[in-house]
Design a protein around this motif. Structure first.
Motif, PDB file in Angstrom:
ATOM      1  N   ALA A  24      10.439 -12.929   1.246  1.00 23.01           N
ATOM      2  CA  ALA A  24       9.427 -13.502   0.353  1.00 23.01           C
ATOM      3  C   ALA A  24       8.081 -12.784   0.432  1.00 23.01           C
ATOM      4  O   ALA A  24       7.464 -12.486  -0.595  1.00 23.01           O
ATOM      5  CB  ALA A  24       9.254 -14.989   0.672  1.00 23.01           C
ATOM      6  N   LYS A  25       7.623 -12.491   1.637  1.00 22.01           N
ATOM      7  CA  LYS A  25       6.300 -11.878   1.776  1.00 22.01           C
ATOM      8  C   LYS A  25       6.287 -10.468   1.201  1.00 22.01           C
ATOM      9  O   LYS A  25       5.362 -10.091   0.467  1.00 22.01           O
ATOM     10  CB  LYS A  25       5.886 -11.850   3.251  1.00 22.01           C
ATOM     11  N   VAL A  26       7.318  -9.679   1.512  1.00 20.75           N
ATOM     12  CA  VAL A  26       7.392  -8.315   0.991  1.00 20.75           C
ATOM     13  C   VAL A  26       7.554  -8.344  -0.525  1.00 20.75           C
ATOM     14  O   VAL A  26       6.974  -7.517  -1.241  1.00 20.75           O
ATOM     15  CB  VAL A  26       8.568  -7.550   1.640  1.00 20.75           C
ATOM     16  N   ARG A  27       8.327  -9.300  -1.018  1.00 21.73           N
ATOM     17  CA  ARG A  27       8.536  -9.427  -2.460  1.00 21.73           C
ATOM     18  C   ARG A  27       7.210  -9.670  -3.180  1.00 21.73           C
ATOM     19  O   ARG A  27       6.933  -9.066  -4.219  1.00 21.73           O
ATOM     20  CB  ARG A  27       9.512 -10.569  -2.740  1.00 21.73           C
ATOM     21  N   THR A  28       6.384 -10.550  -2.622  1.00 16.64           N
ATOM     22  CA  THR A  28       5.082 -10.830  -3.230  1.00 16.64           C
ATOM     23  C   THR A  28       4.187  -9.601  -3.215  1.00 16.64           C
ATOM     24  O   THR A  28       3.534  -9.268  -4.208  1.00 16.64           O
ATOM     25  CB  THR A  28       4.388 -11.983  -2.487  1.00 16.64           C
ATOM     26  N   GLN A  29       4.162  -8.895  -2.092  1.00 14.39           N
ATOM     27  CA  GLN A  29       3.328  -7.702  -1.978  1.00 14.39           C
ATOM     28  C   GLN A  29       3.775  -6.620  -2.951  1.00 14.39           C
ATOM     29  O   GLN A  29       2.948  -5.988  -3.622  1.00 14.39           O
ATOM     30  CB  GLN A  29       3.374  -7.164  -0.545  1.00 14.39           C
ATOM     31  N   GLN A  89      11.905   1.365   0.986  1.00 15.44           N
ATOM     32  CA  GLN A  89      12.970   2.001   0.193  1.00 15.44           C
ATOM     33  C   GLN A  89      12.803   1.675  -1.292  1.00 15.44           C
ATOM     34  O   GLN A  89      12.983   2.540  -2.153  1.00 15.44           O
ATOM     35  CB  GLN A  89      14.341   1.527   0.678  1.00 15.44           C
ATOM     36  N   GLN A  90      12.434   0.431  -1.593  1.00 12.61           N
ATOM     37  CA  GLN A  90      12.262   0.081  -3.002  1.00 12.61           C
ATOM     38  C   GLN A  90      11.043   0.780  -3.607  1.00 12.61           C
ATOM     39  O   GLN A  90      11.029   1.117  -4.790  1.00 12.61           O
ATOM     40  CB  GLN A  90      12.150  -1.442  -3.152  1.00 12.61           C
ATOM     41  N   ARG A  91      10.026   1.046  -2.792  1.00 15.57           N
ATOM     42  CA  ARG A  91       8.868   1.815  -3.262  1.00 15.57           C
ATOM     43  C   ARG A  91       9.279   3.252  -3.593  1.00 15.57           C
ATOM     44  O   ARG A  91       8.808   3.830  -4.573  1.00 15.57           O
ATOM     45  CB  ARG A  91       7.772   1.824  -2.195  1.00 15.57           C
ATOM     46  N   VAL A  92      10.162   3.812  -2.773  1.00 19.96           N
ATOM     47  CA  VAL A  92      10.661   5.165  -3.058  1.00 19.96           C
ATOM     48  C   VAL A  92      11.453   5.153  -4.364  1.00 19.96           C
ATOM     49  O   VAL A  92      11.314   6.057  -5.203  1.00 19.96           O
ATOM     50  CB  VAL A  92      11.540   5.688  -1.903  1.00 19.96           C
ATOM     51  N   ALA A  93      12.276   4.125  -4.552  1.00 24.98           N
ATOM     52  CA  ALA A  93      13.049   4.013  -5.786  1.00 24.98           C
ATOM     53  C   ALA A  93      12.125   3.910  -6.996  1.00 24.98           C
ATOM     54  O   ALA A  93      12.389   4.501  -8.053  1.00 24.98           O
ATOM     55  CB  ALA A  93      13.978   2.798  -5.719  1.00 24.98           C
ATOM     56  N   LEU A  94      11.034   3.175  -6.848  1.00 23.70           N
ATOM     57  CA  LEU A  94      10.062   3.049  -7.929  1.00 23.70           C
ATOM     58  C   LEU A  94       9.390   4.390  -8.206  1.00 23.70           C
ATOM     59  O   LEU A  94       9.250   4.799  -9.370  1.00 23.70           O
ATOM     60  CB  LEU A  94       9.019   1.995  -7.562  1.00 23.70           C
ATOM     61  N   ALA A  95       8.993   5.090  -7.135  1.00 27.11           N
ATOM     62  CA  ALA A  95       8.363   6.404  -7.300  1.00 27.11           C
ATOM     63  C   ALA A  95       9.322   7.379  -7.979  1.00 27.11           C
ATOM     64  O   ALA A  95       8.916   8.176  -8.829  1.00 27.11           O
ATOM     65  CB  ALA A  95       7.924   6.941  -5.942  1.00 27.11           C
ATOM     66  N   ARG A  96      10.590   7.325  -7.612  1.00 31.03           N
ATOM     67  CA  ARG A  96      11.597   8.209  -8.221  1.00 31.03           C
ATOM     68  C   ARG A  96      11.729   7.931  -9.718  1.00 31.03           C
ATOM     69  O   ARG A  96      11.821   8.858 -10.532  1.00 31.03           O
ATOM     70  CB  ARG A  96      12.949   8.016  -7.531  1.00 31.03           C
ATOM     71  N   ALA A  97      11.724   6.658 -10.083  1.00 30.69           N
ATOM     72  CA  ALA A  97      11.837   6.304 -11.496  1.00 30.69           C
ATOM     73  C   ALA A  97      10.621   6.753 -12.287  1.00 30.69           C
ATOM     74  O   ALA A  97      10.731   7.136 -13.457  1.00 30.69           O
ATOM     75  CB  ALA A  97      12.033   4.793 -11.642  1.00 30.69           C
ATOM     76  N   LEU A  98       9.452   6.724 -11.647  1.00 33.89           N
ATOM     77  CA  LEU A  98       8.217   7.084 -12.334  1.00 33.89           C
ATOM     78  C   LEU A  98       7.965   8.590 -12.359  1.00 33.89           C
ATOM     79  O   LEU A  98       7.168   9.074 -13.172  1.00 33.89           O
ATOM     80  CB  LEU A  98       7.028   6.397 -11.658  1.00 33.89           C
ATOM     81  N   ALA A  99       8.639   9.328 -11.490  1.00 33.15           N
ATOM     82  CA  ALA A  99       8.368  10.767 -11.353  1.00 33.15           C
ATOM     83  C   ALA A  99       8.600  11.526 -12.648  1.00 33.15           C
ATOM     84  O   ALA A  99       7.904  12.507 -12.934  1.00 33.15           O
ATOM     85  CB  ALA A  99       9.231  11.352 -10.236  1.00 33.15           C
ATOM     86  N   LEU A 155       3.195  10.666  -6.511  1.00 35.19           N
ATOM     87  CA  LEU A 155       3.870   9.376  -6.627  1.00 35.19           C
ATOM     88  C   LEU A 155       3.988   8.669  -5.281  1.00 35.19           C
ATOM     89  O   LEU A 155       3.828   7.447  -5.188  1.00 35.19           O
ATOM     90  CB  LEU A 155       5.249   9.551  -7.258  1.00 35.19           C
ATOM     91  N   LEU A 156       4.274   9.416  -4.223  1.00 32.69           N
ATOM     92  CA  LEU A 156       4.349   8.795  -2.897  1.00 32.69           C
ATOM     93  C   LEU A 156       2.992   8.242  -2.482  1.00 32.69           C
ATOM     94  O   LEU A 156       2.904   7.194  -1.835  1.00 32.69           O
ATOM     95  CB  LEU A 156       4.862   9.808  -1.873  1.00 32.69           C
ATOM     96  N   GLU A 157       1.945   8.920  -2.866  1.00 32.69           N
ATOM     97  CA  GLU A 157       0.589   8.416  -2.603  1.00 32.69           C
ATOM     98  C   GLU A 157       0.359   7.134  -3.394  1.00 32.69           C
ATOM     99  O   GLU A 157      -0.211   6.157  -2.876  1.00 32.69           O
ATOM    100  CB  GLU A 157      -0.439   9.475  -3.002  1.00 32.69           C
ATOM    101  N   LEU A 158       0.804   7.125  -4.629  1.00 29.07           N
ATOM    102  CA  LEU A 158       0.603   5.977  -5.502  1.00 29.07           C
ATOM    103  C   LEU A 158       1.289   4.727  -4.962  1.00 29.07           C
ATOM    104  O   LEU A 158       0.756   3.621  -5.078  1.00 29.07           O
ATOM    105  CB  LEU A 158       1.138   6.297  -6.903  1.00 29.07           C
ATOM    106  N   VAL A 159       2.471   4.911  -4.354  1.00 31.16           N
ATOM    107  CA  VAL A 159       3.192   3.745  -3.819  1.00 31.16           C
ATOM    108  C   VAL A 159       2.911   3.517  -2.337  1.00 31.16           C
ATOM    109  O   VAL A 159       3.549   2.687  -1.692  1.00 31.16           O
ATOM    110  CB  VAL A 159       4.720   3.881  -4.043  1.00 31.16           C
ATOM    111  N   GLY A 160       1.945   4.261  -1.787  1.00 30.39           N
ATOM    112  CA  GLY A 160       1.528   4.037  -0.403  1.00 30.39           C
ATOM    113  C   GLY A 160       2.456   4.577   0.656  1.00 30.39           C
ATOM    114  O   GLY A 160       2.504   4.049   1.775  1.00 30.39           O
ATOM    115  N   LEU A 161       3.189   5.655   0.333  1.00 34.33           N
ATOM    116  CA  LEU A 161       4.155   6.196   1.283  1.00 34.33           C
ATOM    117  C   LEU A 161       3.941   7.687   1.540  1.00 34.33           C
ATOM    118  O   LEU A 161       4.879   8.406   1.888  1.00 34.33           O
ATOM    119  CB  LEU A 161       5.589   5.975   0.783  1.00 34.33           C
ATOM    120  N   SER A 162       2.722   8.155   1.396  1.00 32.10           N
ATOM    121  CA  SER A 162       2.466   9.590   1.584  1.00 32.10           C
ATOM    122  C   SER A 162       2.778  10.047   3.004  1.00 32.10           C
ATOM    123  O   SER A 162       3.158  11.196   3.225  1.00 32.10           O
ATOM    124  CB  SER A 162       1.016   9.920   1.231  1.00 32.10           C
ATOM    125  N   THR A 163       2.658   9.153   3.975  1.00 33.81           N
ATOM    126  CA  THR A 163       2.942   9.517   5.367  1.00 33.81           C
ATOM    127  C   THR A 163       4.424   9.396   5.711  1.00 33.81           C
ATOM    128  O   THR A 163       4.829   9.685   6.836  1.00 33.81           O
ATOM    129  CB  THR A 163       2.126   8.644   6.336  1.00 33.81           C
TER     130      THR A 163
END
Length: 349
Positions: free
Chosen positions: A171-176, A144-154, A122-130
């Motif tokens: 705005a920029k991070v929200r779009t990404q 942090q929100q990517r981690v929260a998403l990975a936790r929900a999907l785990a 999941l961390l790989e999927l959200v781009g946070l493996s490192t």
């Protein structure tokens, strides 16, 4: 309601005192579909999401997920994954430990090795493996929100519930991140209900968007259909920008801005009406003998928004590609006409 729907919300009702947060809400969501609920504050969208999560007790109604009635089931038995506006990460746990938390609660089903493998996936999927060993304070808001998403999907949830998950980000991070959420949702095929107040967010990532008002669905449709073919005045005015332009309606058409255009289903059928015209449906051409004057111009990047004064004093807003608007600054004389696109018309007054 469709018997083939993966999620069925049937006639949901919830009152808070005299306020009807939900007033007979019914909604079907297909397996693997991402549905966004959009509406003004107090329309009931978050109440609906919390009810499906098991965090809000209903006064009336039924909720069915994958053929099973979950209306009275405890929240921890529903198999839902939820991401909140606040990141809600455990500050004393690393990113990996946060992702593994839900799996640890199922310790009898998930061994340590399997938890580690799943969290790595999941961390790989959200781009946070490192960033697996980083604590929340060492991560940006988007991370942090990517981690929260990975936790929900785990936990491989039956349904992923997203409650304004991006509103705290810039705005920029929200779009990404919204693009990442859509990519991940499509890759995993997770049935998802997304609640947001951001129209662009809803229209850009959802398979269907539902516009809510006073605890009910006004309309639910694919984003393009919702925007181009609203079936109520509320939807037309709430989603995107509109110009209210008076005219006379007859035989499914309205006369406005010197032309005649078709009216959309749900519009009034005759008499004095107000056409709700999108800014991009107004054609603007520079002309010394034009019928209008540009009052102001706002550069928005790829597009430019013009405020235009018509000869009769009516003010309208037009939106053009920026290259087409270069010569149309404040004071420019222009011809204004309508593109041949149907419009929604409400009754005057």
């Amino acid at each position: 309601m469709s018997s083939s729907a993966y999620v069925q919300l049937v006639d949901l009702a919830k009152h808070f005192g005299k306020v009807k947060a939900l007033d007979g809400l019914s909604l079907d969501i297909a397996k693997g579909e991402l549905v966004a609920l959009l509406g003004p504050s107090g329309c009931g969208k978050t109440t609906a999401l919390r009810a499906l999560a098991g965090l809000q007790v209903l006064d009336h109604g039924q909720m069915i997920v994958d053929g099973k009635d979950v209306t009275y089931q405890n929240a921890n038995k529903r198999g839902m994954g939820m991401v909140f506006q606040a990141y809600s990460l455990f500050p004393h746990m690393t990113a990996r430990e946060n992702v593994e938390y839900g799996l640890k609660l199922r310790a009898h089903k998930t061994s340590g090795d399997k938890r580690k493998a799943r969290s790595s996936e999941l961390l790989e999927l959200v781009g946070l493996s490192t960033h697996a060993h980083h604590y929340p304070y060492q991560l940006s808001g988007g991370q942090q929100q990517r981690v929260a998403l990975a936790r929900a999907l785990a936990i491989s949830p039956k349904v992923l519930l997203l409650d304004e998950p991006l509103s705290a980000l810039d705005a920029k991070v929200r779009t990404q991140l919204r693009e990442e959420i859509r990519r991940i949702q499509m890759e995993l095929g997770t049935t998802t209900l997304f609640v947001t107040h951001d129209q662009e967010e809803a229209l850009s990532i959802a398979d269907r968007v539902g516009v809510m008002r006073n605890g009910q669905l006004e309309q639910i449709a694919a984003p393009a259909e919702l925007y181009d073919r609203p079936n109520t005045a509320f939807v037309a005015e709430f989603v995107g920008l509109t110009n209210p332009i008076p005219g006379n309606v007859s035989s499914g058409t309205i006369e406005i801005l010197g032309g005649v255009v078709k009216t959309l289903p749900g519009s009034i059928t005759s008499g004095a009406g107000i056409a709700l015209v999108r800014p991009e449906s107004i054609d603007v051409i520079a002309s010394k003998s034009g019928n209008a004057t540009v009052f102001s111009a706002s550069f928005l990047g790829a597009t430019c928004r013009l405020s235009i004064s018509l000869a009769n004093g009516t003010r309208v807003t037009a939106q053009l590609p920026s290259p087409d608007a270069i010569a149309l600054g404040a004071g420019a004389t222009v011809n204004v006409a309508l593109l041949d696109l149907p419009v929604f018309v409400k009754a005057a007054g």
